[in-house]
Design an enzyme around this catalytic site. Structure first.
Site: not given
Ligand code: BG6
Length: 534
Positions: A170, A199-200, A257, A262, A362
């Site tokens: 992404k 999308d992790h 983002d 997500h 954030k």
């Molecule tokens: C990413 C964003 O996809 O996800 C980041 O680009 C964000 O900005 C991150 O910090 C958050 O991932 P996680 O797994 O820490 O919730």
């Protein structure tokens, strides 16, 4: 022997990529490769999920030798893999599989060299014919790489029975038009079943558990609708600021983002209908229907209906934190949002009239991702009035991270002669319930892609439907500079307008405080809740 004699189910075999394969990482000298991709590949290799014949080829613009790349990756693996520090023998065995090529992303000669390198590796028995290309470059390089893969013939599988797949990080597009243009570029070179849009969040344990919770239990689904659910809250809060990613983030912002990807996945997994099977397309068919049923927020109302804000200087965890505009790489007059709160509706039979409140930011006081299903109150005829009530409605809180688990709030009678009621929190925690830790999301997703399972990846129509919802909001807010942007101090829960958004409906933001393993051993009381955070 009776035919229905019980046979214990076979232990599911630990999945292993069946054939030899090669991972080609574009953007190999970057942070994502060092922090996520290679540490995850190392863990997969160490745990025996990869075939004996596999290798990783790094490709990037930065000139670097194989050995310099390996040294850099070793530091990344030591810092970010589950394995941690690696002994010399294990590292030597792994590192001989890593090779690096320097080239630009739109240079046919570079891709010719890559092709020859892969062929030479395959001829020598080091690299497999199956290829997994990973786009870990800055987004601007996605289209050139995809085009070059198509033109060089690398997108086509190398012989009968072999496969060639593409993982795209992404953001998939900067906006709707850009996402459509990128999709066209992808389609020119690859078929949809070769493409894995990552999308992790979809690799996180509790996100996957959402389907199990909803569809492997009989008690939830009958209540999971507008008749019983009052509203849903989704919070994705981060304690960190933009850190070293200011330059990227300043062109992106929280809507692109986090919300467009997500959060849309979380909403669609919570709201989808039961799929007809666990096949990738059956699940994604249901997810996309949720996105298609989102009530649009028109551009001309977006500024009033969506809260966008940016963090100013403040204090996080007792330490002074700079304002967003003072972060490296961020413009002095930036109007990029680092916080978003909005209310959405899903106009279908199950969810008609149920508000979904979303907020992400954030530099919040804590890092927490949680989904709260808030049920309707019972009729207040028995216990609703003092001295018993008012009663707190039932809440099912699904904690995605950290300290993942599920908490159910319900009413109990306090022991004693008097009839006194209190809310109690029934608390399931993954860490307390299971000894095995969860693999990192990237580990799981890389393995899925190598196995050809696209269930936990985003299909192109999902991407487009999510953009279709977000684009009018961007259109209505961007270009208006600070006019549609509030400020909040770092370390707070966002601007007052975010509280007003939900308070005006007679509701409030709520997160649960989950008990940790250390609390349990100290005998601390059960989970509780907090108007804002744990
Ligand atoms: C990413 C964003 O996809 O996800 C980041 O680009 C964000 O900005 C991150 O910090 C958050 O991932 P996680 O797994 O820490 O919730």
């Amino acid at each position: 022997m009776p035919t229905n004699a019980h046979k214990p189910p076979a232990e599911p075999a630990s999945p292993r990529v069946p054939g030899p394969f090669t991972l080609v990482v574009f953007g190999a000298s970057g942070d994502l490769t060092r922090r996520k991709i290679l540490p995850s590949i190392f863990d997969l290799w160490r745990d025996g999920h990869l075939p004996p014949r596999f290798g990783v080829v790094g490709y990037a613009r930065t000139p670097m030798s194989d050995d310099a790349w390996r040294d850099d990756l070793r530091r990344g693996v030591a810092a970010f893999s589950r394995a941690g520090a690696v002994d010399d023998a294990a590292w030597a065995d792994f590192a001989r599989r890593l090779t690096y090529l320097q080239g630009s992303y739109d240079d046919p000669a570079g891709f010719r060299r890559l092709r020859e390198h892969l062929k030479a590796g395959a001829d020598a028995g080091r690299l497999g014919p199956n290829r997994l290309f990973y786009l870990a470059t800055p987004p601007g390089a996605f289209a050139p790489v995809i085009r070059s893969l198509g033109e060089s013939g690398l997108a086509v599988p190398d012989g009968a029975g072999a496969w060639s797949r593409l993982i795209v990080e992404k953001p998939f597009g900067h906006d709707l038009a850009d996402a459509r243009a990128l999709a066209k570029e992808v389609r020119r070179a690859f078929a949809e079943d070769q493409v894995f849009r990552i999308d992790h969040y979809l690799g996180k344990e509790t996100v996957q558990n959402l389907l199990v919770l909803r569809f492997a239990n009989s008690i939830f689904d009958p209540l999971w609708n507008q008749k019983y659910v009052d509203h849903v809250q989704v919070t994705v809060a981060e304690r960190d600021g933009v850190g070293a990613r200011g330059r990227y983030y300043d062109r992106s912002g929280a809507l692109r983002d986090i919300v467009q990807n997500h959060m849309m996945h979380l909403v669609s997994l919570v709201a989808m209908e039961p799929p007809v099977s666990l096949e990738a397309d059956a699940i994604r068919d249901e997810k996309v229907k949720v996105l298609q049923a989102l009530r649009p927020i028109p551009a001309d109302c977006a500024a009033d209906r969506v809260v966008r804000a940016q963090y100013a200087a403040g204090t996080v965890g007792g330490e002074a934190a700079p304002g967003y505009r003072d972060e490296p790489g961020v413009a002095d007059d930036s109007a990029t949002e680092t916080f978003v709160a909005l209310k959405l509706f899903i106009d279908n039979w199950r969810w008609a009239g149920v508000p979904f409140y979303l907020r992400t930011g954030k530099r919040m006081p804590v890092r927490i991702t949680e989904i709260g299903i808030h049920f309707k109150p019972v009729p207040q005829v028995l216990f609703g009035a003092p001295p018993y009530g008012p009663l707190r409605p039932n809440v099912l809180a699904i904690r995605i991270q950290p300290n993942d688990g599920i908490v159910m709030r319900f009413q109990v009678k306090v022991p004693g002669a008097a009839l006194r009621l209190e809310p109690y929190h029934m608390d399931f925690g993954y860490a307390e319930a299971f000894r095995e830790g969860s693999p990192d999301a990237y580990e799981r997703l890389l393995l899925d892609a190598a196995l050809g399972d696209s269930t936990r990846f985003t299909r192109s129509d999902e991407v487009e439907a999510a953009w279709e919802f977000v684009q009018p909001i961007l259109d209505g807010c961007e270009g208006r500079g600070g006019a549609c942007l509030a400020a909040y101090p770092a370390g707070s829960w966002g601007p007052e307008a975010a509280d007003r958004l939900i308070r005006d409906d007679g509701r409030g933001w709520m997160l649960v405080r989950r008990r940790r393993r250390s609390d349990v051993s100290r005998g601390a009381s059960a989970a509780g809740e907090n108007a804002h955070g744990p």
